[in-house]
Design a protein around this motif. Structure first.
Motif, PDB file in Angstrom:
ATOM      1  N   ALA A   9      47.086  79.412  76.448  1.00 34.03           N
ATOM      2  CA  ALA A   9      45.703  79.091  76.071  1.00 34.03           C
ATOM      3  C   ALA A   9      45.454  79.419  74.607  1.00 34.03           C
ATOM      4  CB  ALA A   9      44.726  79.847  76.963  1.00 34.03           C
ATOM      5  N   THR A  10      45.993  80.559  74.155  1.00 28.86           N
ATOM      6  CA  THR A  10      45.838  80.933  72.746  1.00 28.86           C
ATOM      7  C   THR A  10      46.523  79.922  71.840  1.00 28.86           C
ATOM      8  OG1 THR A  10      45.739  83.286  73.325  1.00 28.86           O
ATOM      9  CG2 THR A  10      46.270  82.747  71.042  1.00 28.86           C
ATOM     10  N   ARG A  11      47.686  79.449  72.280  1.00 30.65           N
ATOM     11  CA  ARG A  11      48.430  78.452  71.510  1.00 30.65           C
ATOM     12  C   ARG A  11      47.596  77.181  71.319  1.00 30.65           C
ATOM     13  NH1 ARG A  11      52.213  77.204  67.680  1.00 30.65           N
ATOM     14  NH2 ARG A  11      53.295  75.282  68.187  1.00 30.65           N
ATOM     15  N   VAL A  12      46.914  76.748  72.382  1.00 29.56           N
ATOM     16  CA  VAL A  12      46.067  75.562  72.301  1.00 29.56           C
ATOM     17  C   VAL A  12      44.880  75.822  71.376  1.00 29.56           C
ATOM     18  CG1 VAL A  12      44.527  74.032  73.592  1.00 29.56           C
ATOM     19  CG2 VAL A  12      46.732  74.701  74.568  1.00 29.56           C
ATOM     20  N   ALA A  13      44.243  76.975  71.553  1.00 28.71           N
ATOM     21  CA  ALA A  13      43.038  77.285  70.782  1.00 28.71           C
ATOM     22  C   ALA A  13      43.334  77.468  69.298  1.00 28.71           C
ATOM     23  CB  ALA A  13      42.374  78.544  71.338  1.00 28.71           C
ATOM     24  N   VAL A  14      44.451  78.134  68.972  1.00 31.87           N
ATOM     25  CA  VAL A  14      44.740  78.459  67.574  1.00 31.87           C
ATOM     26  C   VAL A  14      45.144  77.226  66.780  1.00 31.87           C
ATOM     27  CG1 VAL A  14      47.232  78.943  67.645  1.00 31.87           C
ATOM     28  CG2 VAL A  14      45.736  80.329  66.202  1.00 31.87           C
ATOM     29  N   MET A  15      45.418  76.132  67.447  1.00 29.01           N
ATOM     30  CA  MET A  15      45.729  74.881  66.752  1.00 29.01           C
ATOM     31  C   MET A  15      44.478  74.285  66.116  1.00 29.01           C
ATOM     32  SD  MET A  15      48.422  73.201  69.493  1.00 29.01           S
ATOM     33  CE  MET A  15      48.667  71.704  68.542  1.00 29.01           C
ATOM     34  N   GLU A  16      43.293  74.722  66.597  1.00 33.93           N
ATOM     35  CA  GLU A  16      42.040  74.173  66.070  1.00 33.93           C
ATOM     36  C   GLU A  16      41.066  75.244  65.593  1.00 33.93           C
ATOM     37  OE1 GLU A  16      40.343  70.991  68.449  1.00 33.93           O
ATOM     38  OE2 GLU A  16      42.248  70.759  69.523  1.00 33.93           O
ATOM     39  N   PHE A  17      41.253  76.476  66.047  1.00 38.89           N
ATOM     40  CA  PHE A  17      40.416  77.582  65.597  1.00 38.89           C
ATOM     41  C   PHE A  17      41.235  78.503  64.695  1.00 38.89           C
ATOM     42  CE2 PHE A  17      38.242  76.658  69.708  1.00 38.89           C
ATOM     43  CZ  PHE A  17      36.966  76.416  69.207  1.00 38.89           C
ATOM     44  N   ASP A  18      40.590  79.072  63.686  1.00 38.73           N
ATOM     45  CA  ASP A  18      41.237  80.084  62.861  1.00 38.73           C
ATOM     46  C   ASP A  18      41.580  81.284  63.745  1.00 38.73           C
ATOM     47  OD1 ASP A  18      41.730  81.383  60.063  1.00 38.73           O
ATOM     48  OD2 ASP A  18      40.445  82.817  61.140  1.00 38.73           O
ATOM     49  N   PRO A  19      42.786  81.870  63.606  1.00 39.31           N
ATOM     50  CA  PRO A  19      43.180  82.976  64.486  1.00 39.31           C
ATOM     51  C   PRO A  19      42.257  84.185  64.429  1.00 39.31           C
ATOM     52  CG  PRO A  19      44.734  82.727  62.657  1.00 39.31           C
ATOM     53  CD  PRO A  19      43.864  81.517  62.680  1.00 39.31           C
ATOM     54  N   VAL A  20      41.725  84.496  63.236  1.00 37.11           N
ATOM     55  CA  VAL A  20      40.802  85.624  63.119  1.00 37.11           C
ATOM     56  C   VAL A  20      39.507  85.314  63.857  1.00 37.11           C
ATOM     57  CG1 VAL A  20      39.443  87.058  61.557  1.00 37.11           C
ATOM     58  CG2 VAL A  20      41.782  86.407  60.932  1.00 37.11           C
ATOM     59  N   PHE A  21      38.982  84.105  63.662  1.00 41.40           N
ATOM     60  CA  PHE A  21      37.748  83.717  64.373  1.00 41.40           C
ATOM     61  C   PHE A  21      37.987  83.728  65.876  1.00 41.40           C
ATOM     62  CE2 PHE A  21      35.356  80.374  66.551  1.00 41.40           C
ATOM     63  CZ  PHE A  21      34.062  80.856  66.366  1.00 41.40           C
ATOM     64  N   LEU A  22      39.125  83.226  66.315  1.00 40.90           N
ATOM     65  CA  LEU A  22      39.445  83.198  67.742  1.00 40.90           C
ATOM     66  C   LEU A  22      39.453  84.602  68.325  1.00 40.90           C
ATOM     67  CD1 LEU A  22      40.393  81.658  70.283  1.00 40.90           C
ATOM     68  CD2 LEU A  22      42.744  81.948  69.444  1.00 40.90           C
ATOM     69  N   THR A  23      40.050  85.545  67.592  1.00 45.33           N
ATOM     70  CA  THR A  23      40.148  86.929  68.072  1.00 45.33           C
ATOM     71  C   THR A  23      38.779  87.572  68.217  1.00 45.33           C
ATOM     72  OG1 THR A  23      42.328  87.200  67.039  1.00 45.33           O
ATOM     73  CG2 THR A  23      41.100  89.210  67.584  1.00 45.33           C
ATOM     74  N   VAL A  24      37.966  87.468  67.167  1.00 39.00           N
ATOM     75  CA  VAL A  24      36.662  88.142  67.199  1.00 39.00           C
ATOM     76  C   VAL A  24      35.677  87.411  68.108  1.00 39.00           C
ATOM     77  CG1 VAL A  24      36.977  89.215  64.948  1.00 39.00           C
ATOM     78  CG2 VAL A  24      35.933  86.943  65.067  1.00 39.00           C
ATOM     79  N   ALA A  25      35.802  86.096  68.219  1.00 41.60           N
ATOM     80  CA  ALA A  25      34.895  85.337  69.082  1.00 41.60           C
ATOM     81  C   ALA A  25      35.151  85.659  70.547  1.00 41.60           C
ATOM     82  CB  ALA A  25      35.059  83.838  68.831  1.00 41.60           C
ATOM     83  N   ARG A  26      36.413  85.711  70.948  1.00 43.20           N
ATOM     84  CA  ARG A  26      36.728  86.010  72.350  1.00 43.20           C
ATOM     85  C   ARG A  26      36.297  87.431  72.704  1.00 43.20           C
ATOM     86  NH1 ARG A  26      43.322  86.237  72.682  1.00 43.20           N
ATOM     87  NH2 ARG A  26      42.924  87.182  74.724  1.00 43.20           N
ATOM     88  N   ALA A  27      36.447  88.362  71.758  1.00 41.48           N
ATOM     89  CA  ALA A  27      36.022  89.737  71.999  1.00 41.48           C
ATOM     90  C   ALA A  27      34.499  89.837  72.091  1.00 41.48           C
ATOM     91  CB  ALA A  27      36.550  90.652  70.895  1.00 41.48           C
ATOM     92  N   THR A  28      33.805  89.046  71.281  1.00 39.98           N
ATOM     93  CA  THR A  28      32.341  89.052  71.304  1.00 39.98           C
ATOM     94  C   THR A  28      31.808  88.493  72.618  1.00 39.98           C
ATOM     95  OG1 THR A  28      32.213  88.814  68.900  1.00 39.98           O
ATOM     96  CG2 THR A  28      30.262  88.201  70.169  1.00 39.98           C
ATOM     97  N   ILE A  29      32.357  87.368  73.041  1.00 36.89           N
ATOM     98  CA  ILE A  29      31.930  86.755  74.305  1.00 36.89           C
ATOM     99  C   ILE A  29      32.176  87.702  75.478  1.00 36.89           C
ATOM    100  CG2 ILE A  29      32.361  84.864  75.923  1.00 36.89           C
ATOM    101  CD1 ILE A  29      33.102  83.151  73.440  1.00 36.89           C
ATOM    102  N   ALA A  30      33.388  88.264  75.532  1.00 31.27           N
ATOM    103  CA  ALA A  30      33.716  89.195  76.612  1.00 31.27           C
ATOM    104  C   ALA A  30      32.875  90.464  76.517  1.00 31.27           C
ATOM    105  CB  ALA A  30      35.203  89.549  76.558  1.00 31.27           C
ATOM    106  N   GLY A  31      32.595  90.909  75.285  1.00 31.88           N
ATOM    107  CA  GLY A  31      31.787  92.109  75.092  1.00 31.88           C
ATOM    108  C   GLY A  31      30.368  91.935  75.615  1.00 31.88           C
ATOM    109  N   LEU A  32      29.798  90.767  75.392  1.00 22.81           N
ATOM    110  CA  LEU A  32      28.451  90.486  75.898  1.00 22.81           C
ATOM    111  C   LEU A  32      28.433  90.455  77.416  1.00 22.81           C
ATOM    112  CD1 LEU A  32      27.353  87.718  73.359  1.00 22.81           C
ATOM    113  CD2 LEU A  32      26.488  90.067  73.498  1.00 22.81           C
ATOM    114  N   LEU A  33      29.481  89.890  78.010  1.00 22.64           N
ATOM    115  CA  LEU A  33      29.576  89.870  79.470  1.00 22.64           C
ATOM    116  C   LEU A  33      29.770  91.280  80.028  1.00 22.64           C
ATOM    117  CD1 LEU A  33      31.867  86.730  79.949  1.00 22.64           C
ATOM    118  CD2 LEU A  33      29.430  86.913  80.471  1.00 22.64           C
TER     119      LEU A  33
END
Length: 298
Positions: A35-59
């Motif tokens: 899933a990370t491989r698919v996402a990082v092809m279109e999202f910046d890796p730093v943005f992907l890391t902090v965005a996933r942590a933010t979403i999970a953190g809110l949950l």
């Protein structure tokens, strides 16, 4: 006598439940790298890391508030910070960066080193003392993985391989520390508090690294972001930490040797990446090490 038998049965059931929960966690985590491989092809890796942590953190914050969980003690803040460093930031960021240079199939092979790293930190942080034979099987499985990686030529992408190795160390530390805390706080509480601790920083970085536009981002990339945010960062840890706490960090941690097998299957099925006979051979070989390591873990 009956009390002794009942106690023995309870311990056996607890360990069995630990292996079941651990296996569910491994199955969930197996989709993380593809899933990370698919996402990082279109999202910046730093943005992907902090965005996933933010979403999970809110949950995680919503769950803690919903169930009115008590705040961690002052002495638990540092261990929770270690968990956050290892599994909320370290592993996701390092793997996202590595996947810019290597395929998910190649990176998944490195996960064969994760059980050994988890076991080592289980000894250092959890006070566990597996028998010598356990280490033989654990090291054998890891050597098989490393040997295969070397045979494929580490110089092909040294940056990607180094990043994956650093990710494994960070993840092993986060797993062991989280499992130790789970015995006191509970599995889902540990990952939720770790996510909440990092939430202010992750949310700020998400806004800072926000792309100028999301136009052109494909549906598979969004689905992958949702998967790594919900399952990889939260749900998987609920089962995984509970399993490690029940069955032992070093013992249940060996289930991670199965993760390359599941991950390679996903990479071949979903991403159409080539999976060589050598990859499958190494994966099957390290799976047999699980049985030996499990038998001598206590």
């Amino acid at each position: 006598m009956s009390d002794t038998i009942n106690l023995s049965g309870e311990v056996s059931d607890k360990r069995a439940n630990g292996w079941i929960n651990g296996l569910i966690g491994v199955l969930i985590f197996s989709g993380s790298l593809p899933a990370t491989r698919v996402a990082v092809m279109e999202f910046d890796p730093v943005f992907l890391t902090v965005a996933r942590a933010t979403i999970a953190g809110l949950l995680g914050l919503a769950l803690l508030l919903l169930f009115r969980e008590k705040r961690p003690t002052r002495g638990q803040i540092i261990p929770l910070s270690v968990v956050a460093f290892g599994v909320v930031v370290g592993f996701p960021l390092l793997t996202a960066m590595a996947l810019q240079y290597v395929t998910s199939a190649h990176s998944i092979v490195f996960l064969g080193l994760l059980p050994l790293a988890t076991a080592v930190f289980g000894v250092l942080r959890g006070g566990e003392r597996p028998r010598l034979a356990f280490w033989v099987f654990s090291i054998l499985g890891s050597l098989l993985v490393v040997g295969f990686a070397v045979s494929r030529g580490l110089t092909a992408s040294p940056k990607g391989d180094v990043l994956m190795l650093l990710a494994i160390v960070a993840c092993g530390l986060g797993y062991a520390e989280g499992a130790r805390l789970s015995k006191v706080l509970g599995g889902w509480q540990v990952i939720s508090w770790a996510l909440v601790l990092s939430l202010p920083t992750m949310a700020a970085l998400t806004l800072y690294n926000l792309p100028a536009s999301f136009r052109g981002i494909s549906v598979p990339a969004w689905i992958s972001l949702a998967y790594v945010s919900l399952f990889s960062m939260l749900i998987g840890f609920v089962f995984w930490y509970h399993g490690l706490a029940q069955g032992g960090i070093a013992a249940v941690g060996q289930l991670q040797l199965l993760q390359p097998f599941f991950g390679l299957a996903l990479a071949a099925t979903l991403l159409h990446e080539s999976v060589s006979i050598g990859m499958l051979g190494v994966t099957v070989a390290v799976i047999f090490c699980v049985a030996g390591a499990r038998k001598f873990s206590k």
